[in-house]
Write an enzyme that holds these catalytic residues in place. Structure first.
Site, PDB file in Angstrom:
ATOM      1  N   LYS A  61       0.831  -1.214   0.000  1.00 54.53           N
ATOM      2  CA  LYS A  61       0.000   0.000   0.000  1.00 54.53           C
ATOM      3  C   LYS A  61       0.866   1.265   0.000  1.00 54.53           C
ATOM      4  CE  LYS A  61      -3.788  -2.326   2.440  1.00 54.53           C
ATOM      5  NZ  LYS A  61      -4.423  -2.558   3.741  1.00 54.53           N
ATOM      6  N   TYR A 237      -2.896   0.558  11.567  1.00 58.02           N
ATOM      7  CA  TYR A 237      -4.350   0.485  11.745  1.00 58.02           C
ATOM      8  C   TYR A 237      -4.762   0.928  13.148  1.00 58.02           C
ATOM      9  CZ  TYR A 237      -3.166  -2.156   7.658  1.00 58.02           C
ATOM     10  OH  TYR A 237      -2.607  -2.535   6.452  1.00 58.02           O
TER      11      TYR A 237
HETATM   12  O1  DON Z   1      -6.299  -7.340   1.611  1.00 60.68           O
HETATM   13  C1  DON Z   1      -5.916  -8.054   2.533  1.00 60.68           C
HETATM   14  O2  DON Z   1      -6.648  -8.388   3.484  1.00 60.68           O
HETATM   15  C2  DON Z   1      -4.444  -8.508   2.503  1.00 60.68           C
HETATM   16  N1  DON Z   1      -4.065  -8.824   1.135  1.00 60.68           N
HETATM   17  C3  DON Z   1      -3.545  -7.451   3.067  1.00 60.68           C
HETATM   18  C4  DON Z   1      -3.936  -7.004   4.465  1.00 60.68           C
HETATM   19  C5  DON Z   1      -2.754  -6.598   5.323  1.00 60.68           C
HETATM   20  O3  DON Z   1      -1.634  -6.924   5.058  1.00 60.68           O
HETATM   21  C6  DON Z   1      -3.084  -5.824   6.563  1.00 60.68           C
HETATM   22  N2  DON Z   1      -1.892  -5.357   7.221  1.00 60.68           N
HETATM   23  N3  DON Z   1      -1.454  -5.747   8.283  1.00 60.68           N
END
Ligand code: DON
Length: 309
Positions: A61, A237
């Site tokens: 991201k 987050y």
């Molecule tokens: O979209 C998702 O849920 C995962 N591909 C990435 C989420 C993630 O890495 C959250 N960070 N800690």
């Protein structure tokens, strides 16, 4: 001291669990631990297998946001995605409905990240991924492939992200169709990197967009500063505030267990000046942050006074 900090952090590897909701990631061994620190003079501290590959997941991201800002300009991106923390889980959908006009709050949560991916350059999902992978390779010096097994296991189960993407499309925030956006987003999350690669990204950000070892500029100073502000306020987050208080450096986590950190000026043993830090330990907490990884960074920051505050 670094050995002691490492050994302490390793005692937390089993406190976390692999990302259960992505079938292939659920198989990761939580006992893995690697960390890499690189400074502006090319000195390294490494522990564990810092060349071992894992998937970027949400660390992507940060990279996607930088690429979009450099391609379109910062304001174009901020017209579609805000820069406000939510305090909600990374895959929460609630604010798209509860807060008119449904603009994603920031590019570090899935709603904002999916919106950013929809504006990346390229006619197809694979074009967008190739553009970002090339940008990444120019920083790291490595080639970056999509882990197809991780990608396939997530694209088939990404129901929440599909719901988020449809909300965004309904509110006219996606610049391309839902399935193409999701394919690009999940492929970018599945790009493979090493802990050493992550540290180099952190070093580029510490140089405010210019890589200290070569002076090559990858992003503008302004893009770098906004990126680091977002990492500090939103990168972890609903634990971003807690870690801003206890660690105080820009960070971005991923559910595969990676953590990206950037230090504008610090001294850690023989390393000094601008620092990039990469950590990998797959055991994550309920918020999605690597337990042992965060413990390592917390002890490092407190021991060597790395906080920006
Ligand atoms: O979209 C998702 O849920 C995962 N591909 C990435 C989420 C993630 O890495 C959250 N960070 N800690």
């Amino acid at each position: 001291m670094l050995e002691q900090i490492t050994n302490e952090a390793k005692t937390y590897t089993k406190e976390g669990k692999p990302a259960f909701y992505i079938p292939v990631l659920a198989l990761q061994s939580v006992e893995q631990f690697a960390a890499c620190i690189v400074d502006e003079n090319g000195n390294y501290f490494e522990v564990g297998n810092t060349d071992e590959l894992f998937t970027l997941q949400s660390i992507s991201k940060v990279i996607n946001f930088m690429v979009a800002c450099e391609y379109h300009g910062l304001q174009f991106v901020l017209d579609k995605v805000d820069v406000e923390p939510t305090g909600d889980p990374f895959n929460s959908i609630i604010r798209l409905e509860s807060t008119a006009p449904g603009k994603p709050f920031n590019p570090m949560i899935n709603a904002g990240a999916i919106t950013v991916v929809s504006m990346l350059p390229g006619k197809t999902a694979k074009d967008r991924v190739a553009y970002v992978a090339d940008f990444l390779s120019r920083i790291t010096g490595s080639t970056h492939q999509v882990n197809e097994a991780v990608y396939c296991s997530e694209i088939e189960t990404t129901h929440r992200n599909r719901a988020i993407a449809h909300y965004l499309k309904a509110n006219d925030y996606l610049l391309c169709d839902v399935e193409e956006t999701l394919e690009a987003y999940i492929r970018l999350c599945s790009l493979e990197v090493s802990t050493k690669d992550i540290a180099k990204i952190g070093l580029m950000l510490a140089g405010n967009g210019a890589y200290p070892l070569t002076d090559e500029e990858f992003i503008t100073r302004n893009t770098a500063k906004v990126t680091k502000a977002l990492m500090t306020t939103c990168g972890l987050y609903n634990a971003s505030g807690k870690y801003a208080a206890s660690i105080g450096i820009p960070m971005k986590s991923g559910v595969s267990g990676g953590v990206l950190c950037t230090v504008s000026k610090g001294r850690v043993e023989h390393l000094e000046g601008k620092l990039g830090i990469g950590v990998f330990s797959p055991g994550i907490d309920d918020i999605g942050n690597s337990v042992a990884g965060m413990k390592f960074i917390e002890r490092l920051s407190q021991t060597y006074d790395l906080s920006i505050f």
